[in-house]
Scaffold this active site. Structure first.
Site, PDB file in Angstrom:
ATOM      1  N   SER A  49      -7.009   7.501  11.907  1.00  0.00           N
ATOM      2  CA  SER A  49      -5.815   7.099  12.667  1.00  0.00           C
ATOM      3  C   SER A  49      -4.927   8.264  13.101  1.00  0.00           C
ATOM      4  CB  SER A  49      -4.984   6.108  11.850  1.00  0.00           C
ATOM      5  OG  SER A  49      -5.621   4.854  11.802  1.00  0.00           O
ATOM      6  N   LYS A 100      -4.525   8.737  16.741  1.00  0.00           N
ATOM      7  CA  LYS A 100      -3.595   7.903  17.505  1.00  0.00           C
ATOM      8  C   LYS A 100      -2.396   8.692  18.036  1.00  0.00           C
ATOM      9  CE  LYS A 100      -5.022   3.947  14.696  1.00  0.00           C
ATOM     10  NZ  LYS A 100      -4.646   2.998  13.623  1.00  0.00           N
ATOM     11  N   TYR A 157     -12.249   3.246  20.991  1.00  0.00           N
ATOM     12  CA  TYR A 157     -11.364   3.309  19.818  1.00  0.00           C
ATOM     13  C   TYR A 157     -12.116   3.786  18.580  1.00  0.00           C
ATOM     14  CZ  TYR A 157      -8.484   1.676  15.932  1.00  0.00           C
ATOM     15  OH  TYR A 157      -7.768   1.615  14.768  1.00  0.00           O
ATOM     16  N   TYR A 175       2.173   3.343   8.270  1.00  0.00           N
ATOM     17  CA  TYR A 175       2.048   1.887   8.127  1.00  0.00           C
ATOM     18  C   TYR A 175       3.194   1.341   7.272  1.00  0.00           C
ATOM     19  CZ  TYR A 175      -2.508   3.603   9.529  1.00  0.00           C
ATOM     20  OH  TYR A 175      -3.519   4.265  10.158  1.00  0.00           O
ATOM     21  N   VAL A 224      -7.145   6.963   7.263  1.00  0.00           N
ATOM     22  CA  VAL A 224      -7.833   6.502   6.053  1.00  0.00           C
ATOM     23  C   VAL A 224      -8.963   7.438   5.632  1.00  0.00           C
ATOM     24  CG1 VAL A 224      -7.195   4.088   6.341  1.00  0.00           C
ATOM     25  CG2 VAL A 224      -9.365   4.922   7.306  1.00  0.00           C
TER      26      VAL A 224
END
Length: 309
Positions: free
Chosen positions: A64, A67, A191, A243, A261
């Site tokens: 992530s 992103k 993605y 998060y 992760v």
């Protein structure tokens, strides 16, 4: 002035000896195979000096953290129109929550949860074939890090595609509300592959430098984003980058950051440094357990919190 080299080496030594390492991500089979004992850290200061420790040259799946870079690209393509497709608020929910997306009628809470990042990927894909969009993302990462060896780990990408049922559900749900324009399989393919980019701590810290230098690439002098946009990307990293653990990270570390992760964290000390840490064991929120502890130690010793010493 604190001795950055010594502090970074000391942190790496401290983290190597700790036994509380968290749990590696097991829901992506390829990530479950990573050595939980690994730890790396790299800090690149405002003058370009590099301080490193541990497994700083070992490549890992950035997941992530990608992103941050897809958000930068999408904002460059459509500007503030992006915010009609995705919000900017902390989620307070797990990164792959379906319930929140249903409650908010298909509009993801922010660009760093999975649903939001899928929507951002869809923006980059528009007008391109999947292979072209993916090539653009990888080339952007290579440009930022000044390293053409950066590439996608195809085994991780395939592993994610085989097991990404929750992400497929999120994308299909957004498609039903018109948030996703392209075929769901195309958007998900891009993605999964950009999340599977592999980088070392050194490469990741290099790639993040523009956010520590008001949007300017310090290696080339070129503007990656305007200063205001760099500030706003940092703001979203601070509030949403971890998060439902984002508040805890801001409280303890006090820097904008984005986790993945795969166990990596990119953190930015605006005007001071770009920092990358990697330790594969995760906490309950899916963030690197020792990575956060290492960054908390670093900011305390260097006085780098954006909230003051």
């Amino acid at each position: 002035m604190p001795d950055l080299d010594r502090i970074v080496r000391d942190i790496a030594d401290e983290m190597r000896g700790r036994t509380d390492r968290g749990e590696v991500a097991s829901y992506i089979p390829e990530l479950a195979r990573v050595d939980p004992g690994a730890f790396g850290i790299v800090v690149i200061d405002r003058d370009g000096a590099v301080a490193s420790g541990g497994d700083s040259e070992a490549p890992f799946s950035i997941q992530s953290i990608s992103k941050v870079f897809t958000l930068t690209l999408a904002l460059g393509m459509v500007g503030d129109r992006l915010w009609k497709r995705v919000g900017r608020e902390p989620s307070g929910s797990p990164f792959n929550s379906v319930v929140q997306l249903e409650y908010e009628r298909g509009v993801p809470r922010n660009p760093f949860i999975n649903a939001g990042a899928i929507a951002v990927t869809d923006v980059i894909l528009s007008g391109h074939q999947p292979r072209e969009a993916l090539g653009e993302i990888v080339r952007f990462m290579q440009f930022l890090a000044q390293d053409t060896s950066i590439a996608i780990d195809e085994a991780v990408a395939a592993s994610e595609q085989r097991t990404g049922f929750r992400n497929a559900a999120l994308a299909s749900y957004m498609k039903s509300f018109g948030v996703i324009d392209n075929p769901v399989d195309y958007t998900l393919g891009v993605y999964f592959h950009h999340c599977a980019i592999a980088m070392s701590c050194r490469q990741l810290a290099m790639a993040g430098r523009y956010l520590a230098h008001s949007g300017r690439h310090p290696g080339t002098g070129l503007s990656v984003v305007p200063p205001e946009r760099a500030r706003r990307i940092n703001a979203i990293m601070l509030t949403c980058g971890h998060y439902d653990g984002s508040g805890e990270f801001a409280y303890r570390v006090g820097l904008p950051g984005k986790s993945g992760v795969g166990g990596g964290i990119l953190a930015i000390a605006p005007g001071r440094a770009s920092i990358a840490v990697w330790s594969p064991g995760l906490d309950a929120s899916g963030n690197s357990h020792l990575g956060r502890i290492a960054l908390e130690t670093l900011t305390k010793r260097m006085g780098w919190s954006i909230f003051g010493v």
